[in-house]
Motif scaffolding. Structure first.
Motif, short mmCIF file in Angstrom:
data_model
loop_
_atom_site.label_atom_id
_atom_site.label_comp_id
_atom_site.label_asym_id
_atom_site.label_seq_id
_atom_site.Cartn_x
_atom_site.Cartn_y
_atom_site.Cartn_z
N LEU A 148 0.86 -1.11 -0.04
CA LEU A 148 0.03 -0.08 0.09
C LEU A 148 0.89 1.38 0.04
O LEU A 148 2.00 1.46 0.75
N GLY A 149 0.63 2.05 -1.00
CA GLY A 149 1.52 3.20 -1.27
C GLY A 149 1.04 4.67 -0.82
O GLY A 149 -0.36 4.63 -1.59
N LEU A 150 1.58 5.57 -0.35
CA LEU A 150 0.97 7.07 -0.40
C LEU A 150 1.25 7.77 -1.58
O LEU A 150 2.40 7.78 -2.21
N ILE A 151 0.35 8.42 -2.07
CA ILE A 151 0.96 9.43 -3.09
C ILE A 151 1.20 10.90 -2.77
O ILE A 151 0.35 11.58 -2.02
N ASP A 152 2.34 11.29 -3.09
CA ASP A 152 2.82 12.60 -2.59
C ASP A 152 2.37 13.18 -1.11
O ASP A 152 1.90 14.17 -0.94
N PRO A 153 2.92 12.40 -0.53
CA PRO A 153 2.67 12.47 1.23
C PRO A 153 3.40 13.57 1.61
O PRO A 153 4.52 14.27 1.04
N PRO A 154 2.97 14.53 2.59
CA PRO A 154 3.60 15.53 3.16
C PRO A 154 4.85 15.41 3.75
O PRO A 154 5.87 16.53 3.93
N GLU A 155 5.14 14.20 4.05
CA GLU A 155 6.38 13.70 4.81
C GLU A 155 6.54 12.24 4.43
O GLU A 155 5.61 11.72 4.12
N ASP A 183 13.30 7.14 5.41
CA ASP A 183 14.29 6.20 4.54
C ASP A 183 13.55 5.00 4.25
O ASP A 183 14.02 4.44 3.28
N GLU A 184 12.32 4.76 4.70
CA GLU A 184 11.71 3.40 4.35
C GLU A 184 10.69 3.81 3.06
O GLU A 184 10.43 2.75 2.39
N GLY A 185 10.62 5.05 2.66
CA GLY A 185 9.86 5.09 1.36
C GLY A 185 8.44 5.46 1.61
O GLY A 185 8.01 5.49 2.80
N LYS A 236 3.25 6.04 8.85
CA LYS A 236 2.03 5.94 9.91
C LYS A 236 1.20 7.14 10.15
O LYS A 236 0.14 7.46 10.34
N ARG A 237 2.20 8.20 10.43
CA ARG A 237 1.65 9.60 10.67
C ARG A 237 0.65 10.10 9.60
O ARG A 237 -0.29 10.39 9.93
N VAL A 238 1.20 9.86 8.28
CA VAL A 238 0.63 10.50 7.23
C VAL A 238 -1.06 9.53 7.14
O VAL A 238 -2.24 9.94 6.84
N LEU A 239 -0.81 8.11 7.06
CA LEU A 239 -1.83 7.15 6.97
C LEU A 239 -2.81 7.52 7.93
O LEU A 239 -4.09 7.86 7.70
N SER A 240 -2.53 8.08 9.00
CA SER A 240 -3.51 8.24 10.19
C SER A 240 -4.47 9.39 9.94
O SER A 240 -5.48 9.77 10.66
#
Length: 240
Positions: A39-46, A49-51, A79-83
């Motif tokens: 599962l991938g984030l698209i253009d996250p704000p942060e 190193d793990e991507g 995890k911060r962005v996902l939440s």
């Protein structure tokens, strides 16, 4: 491996510090209970190193109309962005991957031993087996510190309570710190606990997953008890 773009439908807290995210299932996406996806984030704000992507088990079953993953919310950028994602947010999905899945052979007795967020692929496998009415005897040993930490506990209790082939053994190592009155097992899963619920510890096929330390300890315990290593299926969940 096919790639997909998904929109978040909704999210739900399923235990303290554990978040479930739900997506519509793409029409051409299929998987086996117990498999995982990237599962991938698209253009996250942060990022870190793990991507921007992680491997997560699908907690939903193939029979359910939605895809669902559940994860502990930690301090990593991912995890911060996902939440903080809101319904309508877009993510990428690749997969499925993995062979931590139900056996295809005869209906041999299955025992799942898991802890914490390791419940995600087990929820998928156990509920799928119930839906398929395979007639397998299944026992789930589910270890947590407190009931508040146990994702899907109520749902799995109801599912196993309604199926004569399924037994749920939930155990809490810090039940005294819970705001709830706990009447189930206490302590860690050990050979004595297995013996109270299994007729013959050496017969079932075992599925062991969760933190690496738990998996290693359970594997060692079972081998010492006479279980053949080819009856053990393992998957480790390292934190990130």
């Amino acid at each position: 491996m096919a790639g997909y773009q998904l929109k978040l439908k909704r999210k739900q807290q399923v235990a303290e510090g554990t978040l479930a995210l739900y997506f519509d299932k793409p029409d051409d996406f299929s998987f086996k209970a117990g498999q995982c996806v990237r599962l991938g984030l698209i253009d996250p704000p942060e990022t870190d190193d793990e991507g921007n992507a992680r491997i997560l088990s699908l907690a939903s079953t193939p029979a359910e109309p939605e895809l669902m993953v559940a994860t502990r919310i930690r301090s990593s950028a991912f995890k911060r962005v996902l939440s903080t994602l809101m319904p309508g947010a877009e993510l990428t999905l690749k997969g499925p991957y993995g062979d931590f899945t139900l056996p295809a052979g005869p209906a041999r007795e299955l025992v799942f031993i898991t802890g914490g967020i390791g419940i995600t692929p087990v929820r998928s496998m156990l509920l799928q087996a119930i839906v398929e009415n395979q007639g397998r005897q299944m026992t789930l040993f589910y270890a947590n510190r407190r009931p508040e930490d146990a994702a899907f506990l109520d749902e799995l209790t109801q599912a196993c309570g309604a199926d004569p082939h399924c037994t749920l053994v939930a155990t809490m190592s810090q039940a005294e710190q819970s705001a709830q009155h706990w009447q189930g097992e206490r302590g860690y899963v050990d050979r004595a606990m297995l013996g109270r619920y299994l007729t013959d510890v050496t017969r079932p096929v075992y599925y062991l997953d969760g933190p690496p330390g738990l998996v290693a300890a359970m594997k060692s315990m079972l081998v010492d008890a006479g279980v053949a290593e080819d009856q053990l299926r393992t998957e480790e969940f390292a934190g990130y």
